[in-house]
Scaffold this motif. Sequence first.
Motif, mmCIF file in Angstrom:
data_model
loop_
_atom_site.group_PDB
_atom_site.id
_atom_site.type_symbol
_atom_site.label_atom_id
_atom_site.label_comp_id
_atom_site.label_asym_id
_atom_site.label_seq_id
_atom_site.Cartn_x
_atom_site.Cartn_y
_atom_site.Cartn_z
ATOM 1 N N GLY A 170 70.329 95.831 -84.587
ATOM 2 C CA GLY A 170 69.138 96.094 -83.782
ATOM 3 C C GLY A 170 68.295 94.875 -83.478
ATOM 4 O O GLY A 170 67.074 94.986 -83.316
ATOM 5 N N GLY A 171 68.933 93.725 -83.358
ATOM 6 C CA GLY A 171 68.198 92.486 -83.125
ATOM 7 C C GLY A 171 67.376 92.478 -81.848
ATOM 8 O O GLY A 171 66.354 91.787 -81.776
ATOM 9 N N ARG A 172 67.779 93.247 -80.869
ATOM 10 C CA ARG A 172 67.049 93.248 -79.588
ATOM 11 C C ARG A 172 65.663 93.880 -79.710
ATOM 12 O O ARG A 172 64.850 93.747 -78.796
ATOM 13 C CB ARG A 172 67.857 93.969 -78.508
ATOM 14 C CG ARG A 172 69.134 93.260 -78.161
ATOM 15 C CD ARG A 172 69.833 93.816 -76.949
ATOM 16 N NE ARG A 172 71.106 93.129 -76.771
ATOM 17 C CZ ARG A 172 71.228 91.929 -76.197
ATOM 18 N NH1 ARG A 172 70.158 91.327 -75.737
ATOM 19 N NH2 ARG A 172 72.405 91.347 -76.100
ATOM 20 N N ASP A 173 65.414 94.558 -80.825
ATOM 21 C CA ASP A 173 64.086 95.144 -81.004
ATOM 22 C C ASP A 173 63.416 94.661 -82.295
ATOM 23 O O ASP A 173 62.458 95.267 -82.764
ATOM 24 C CB ASP A 173 64.177 96.674 -81.012
ATOM 25 C CG ASP A 173 62.809 97.334 -80.822
ATOM 26 O OD1 ASP A 173 62.054 96.885 -79.933
ATOM 27 O OD2 ASP A 173 62.495 98.272 -81.571
ATOM 28 N N LYS A 174 63.903 93.582 -82.860
ATOM 29 C CA LYS A 174 63.278 93.030 -84.064
ATOM 30 C C LYS A 174 62.045 92.215 -83.681
ATOM 31 O O LYS A 174 62.107 91.347 -82.805
ATOM 32 C CB LYS A 174 64.255 92.132 -84.824
ATOM 33 C CG LYS A 174 65.342 92.880 -85.579
ATOM 34 C CD LYS A 174 66.198 91.919 -86.380
ATOM 35 C CE LYS A 174 67.306 92.645 -87.130
ATOM 36 N NZ LYS A 174 68.179 91.689 -87.864
ATOM 37 N N ASP A 175 60.945 92.495 -84.356
ATOM 38 C CA ASP A 175 59.704 91.785 -84.042
ATOM 39 C C ASP A 175 59.892 90.276 -84.095
ATOM 40 O O ASP A 175 59.416 89.554 -83.215
ATOM 41 C CB ASP A 175 58.601 92.193 -85.026
ATOM 42 C CG ASP A 175 58.030 93.570 -84.735
ATOM 43 O OD1 ASP A 175 58.473 94.203 -83.761
ATOM 44 O OD2 ASP A 175 57.151 94.006 -85.493
ATOM 45 N N SER A 176 60.559 89.788 -85.143
ATOM 46 C CA SER A 176 60.662 88.338 -85.337
ATOM 47 C C SER A 176 61.453 87.680 -84.209
ATOM 48 O O SER A 176 61.048 86.632 -83.689
ATOM 49 C CB SER A 176 61.317 88.029 -86.686
ATOM 50 O OG SER A 176 62.599 88.628 -86.774
ATOM 51 N N LEU A 177 62.562 88.280 -83.796
ATOM 52 C CA LEU A 177 63.378 87.696 -82.732
ATOM 53 C C LEU A 177 62.655 87.747 -81.398
ATOM 54 O O LEU A 177 62.714 86.785 -80.608
ATOM 55 C CB LEU A 177 64.718 88.419 -82.629
ATOM 56 C CG LEU A 177 65.861 87.874 -83.508
ATOM 57 C CD1 LEU A 177 65.525 88.027 -84.972
ATOM 58 C CD2 LEU A 177 67.162 88.600 -83.183
ATOM 59 N N LEU A 178 61.962 88.847 -81.139
ATOM 60 C CA LEU A 178 61.231 88.972 -79.881
ATOM 61 C C LEU A 178 60.084 87.964 -79.814
ATOM 62 O O LEU A 178 59.873 87.312 -78.780
ATOM 63 C CB LEU A 178 60.693 90.394 -79.738
ATOM 64 C CG LEU A 178 61.741 91.489 -79.505
ATOM 65 C CD1 LEU A 178 61.088 92.860 -79.610
ATOM 66 C CD2 LEU A 178 62.410 91.325 -78.146
ATOM 67 N N ALA A 179 59.346 87.831 -80.911
ATOM 68 C CA ALA A 179 58.227 86.889 -80.929
ATOM 69 C C ALA A 179 58.722 85.458 -80.766
ATOM 70 O O ALA A 179 58.120 84.656 -80.027
ATOM 71 C CB ALA A 179 57.455 87.029 -82.239
ATOM 72 N N ASP A 180 59.812 85.123 -81.434
ATOM 73 C CA ASP A 180 60.380 83.772 -81.303
ATOM 74 C C ASP A 180 60.784 83.494 -79.856
ATOM 75 O O ASP A 180 60.585 82.381 -79.348
ATOM 76 C CB ASP A 180 61.599 83.617 -82.214
ATOM 77 C CG ASP A 180 61.236 83.598 -83.687
ATOM 78 O OD1 ASP A 180 60.033 83.491 -84.008
ATOM 79 O OD2 ASP A 180 62.157 83.709 -84.519
ATOM 80 N N ALA A 181 61.346 84.492 -79.191
ATOM 81 C CA ALA A 181 61.776 84.302 -77.804
ATOM 82 C C ALA A 181 60.576 84.072 -76.890
ATOM 83 O O ALA A 181 60.643 83.246 -75.968
ATOM 84 C CB ALA A 181 62.578 85.519 -77.338
ATOM 85 N N VAL A 182 59.477 84.786 -77.124
ATOM 86 C CA VAL A 182 58.271 84.575 -76.314
ATOM 87 C C VAL A 182 57.794 83.134 -76.461
ATOM 88 O O VAL A 182 57.476 82.461 -75.468
ATOM 89 C CB VAL A 182 57.159 85.559 -76.725
ATOM 90 C CG1 VAL A 182 55.831 85.171 -76.073
ATOM 91 C CG2 VAL A 182 57.532 86.973 -76.317
ATOM 92 N N GLU A 183 57.735 82.648 -77.688
ATOM 93 C CA GLU A 183 57.301 81.261 -77.908
ATOM 94 C C GLU A 183 58.251 80.272 -77.252
ATOM 95 O O GLU A 183 57.818 79.269 -76.661
ATOM 96 C CB GLU A 183 57.186 80.989 -79.403
ATOM 97 C CG GLU A 183 56.051 81.744 -80.058
ATOM 98 C CD GLU A 183 55.940 81.511 -81.541
ATOM 99 O OE1 GLU A 183 54.834 81.687 -82.091
ATOM 100 O OE2 GLU A 183 56.964 81.148 -82.172
ATOM 101 N N ALA A 184 59.552 80.554 -77.335
ATOM 102 C CA ALA A 184 60.532 79.659 -76.712
ATOM 103 C C ALA A 184 60.393 79.653 -75.189
ATOM 104 O O ALA A 184 60.517 78.602 -74.545
ATOM 105 C CB ALA A 184 61.947 80.083 -77.110
ATOM 106 N N ILE A 185 60.116 80.810 -74.609
ATOM 107 C CA ILE A 185 59.913 80.885 -73.161
ATOM 108 C C ILE A 185 58.686 80.075 -72.762
ATOM 109 O O ILE A 185 58.685 79.377 -71.732
ATOM 110 C CB ILE A 185 59.784 82.351 -72.712
ATOM 111 C CG1 ILE A 185 61.149 83.045 -72.817
ATOM 112 C CG2 ILE A 185 59.251 82.441 -71.283
ATOM 113 C CD1 ILE A 185 61.088 84.547 -72.626
ATOM 114 N N ILE A 186 57.625 80.135 -73.559
ATOM 115 C CA ILE A 186 56.440 79.323 -73.285
ATOM 116 C C ILE A 186 56.812 77.838 -73.287
ATOM 117 O O ILE A 186 56.376 77.070 -72.420
ATOM 118 C CB ILE A 186 55.337 79.610 -74.322
ATOM 119 C CG1 ILE A 186 54.808 81.037 -74.147
ATOM 120 C CG2 ILE A 186 54.191 78.603 -74.198
ATOM 121 C CD1 ILE A 186 53.904 81.506 -75.274
ATOM 122 N N GLY A 187 57.621 77.440 -74.246
ATOM 123 C CA GLY A 187 58.080 76.057 -74.289
ATOM 124 C C GLY A 187 58.884 75.692 -73.054
ATOM 125 O O GLY A 187 58.735 74.589 -72.497
#
Length: 220
Positions: free
Chosen positions: A98-115
């Motif tokens: 269920g990685g597509r709905d894990k808080d940690s993976l989603l939050a990390d992706a948001v930060e990476a997109i900002i970068g």
Amino acid sequence: MPFGVQVDPELLRLALTHRSWAYEHGGAPHNERLEFLGDSILGQAVTVKLYRDYPELSEGELAKRRAALVSTVALAEVARGLGIGASLRLGRGEERTGGRDKDSLLADAVEAIIGAVFLSTSPETADRFVLQLVAPLFADPERFTVTLDPKTTLQKEAARIGQPHPPYETVGSGPDHDRRYTSRVTLDGVTGTGTGTSKKVAELAAARDAVSQLRARRGE
């Protein structure tokens, strides 16, 4: 990309690549460096907005509000609102669990997109992008009350009605390297539930759910 921002396609693909996918593809690059960059940009943009918008607040109160806005839970909300989970590149193990709905993976992706936005555009554009991302969080009337410390808020609710501090029932499941927790807390006929990758996160989510239900019942 949302908000009309043009991002280099390769950087965007990298921002959505989890290390589990990279490991299964010969050690390909993944999003952790972009996440590191985006975390700094996010923190600065949110800090400046809080400083300007709330001149009456102390340093401690500003810090609490910033924590509520840049937390893993808050950023995961942003990611779900944008449908980021469906675009993540994950390894087979994360896909199964269920990685597509894990808080940690989603939050990390948001930060990476900002970068990725920062590197593709300009500091000014990245700053505007961050503020547009977190605008729904700022607009949430409970963000700076329940969200800051929902367990304390629930304790105050209990004291208000003459009840003891409500106990939490929290159980874990899954292997040690991918443990998931589910928590329940009941007060005044209302049961809050929450899940997370740690007991603390699960209990905070359960408390937040219970407080929201109690306030909704009172019409607040």
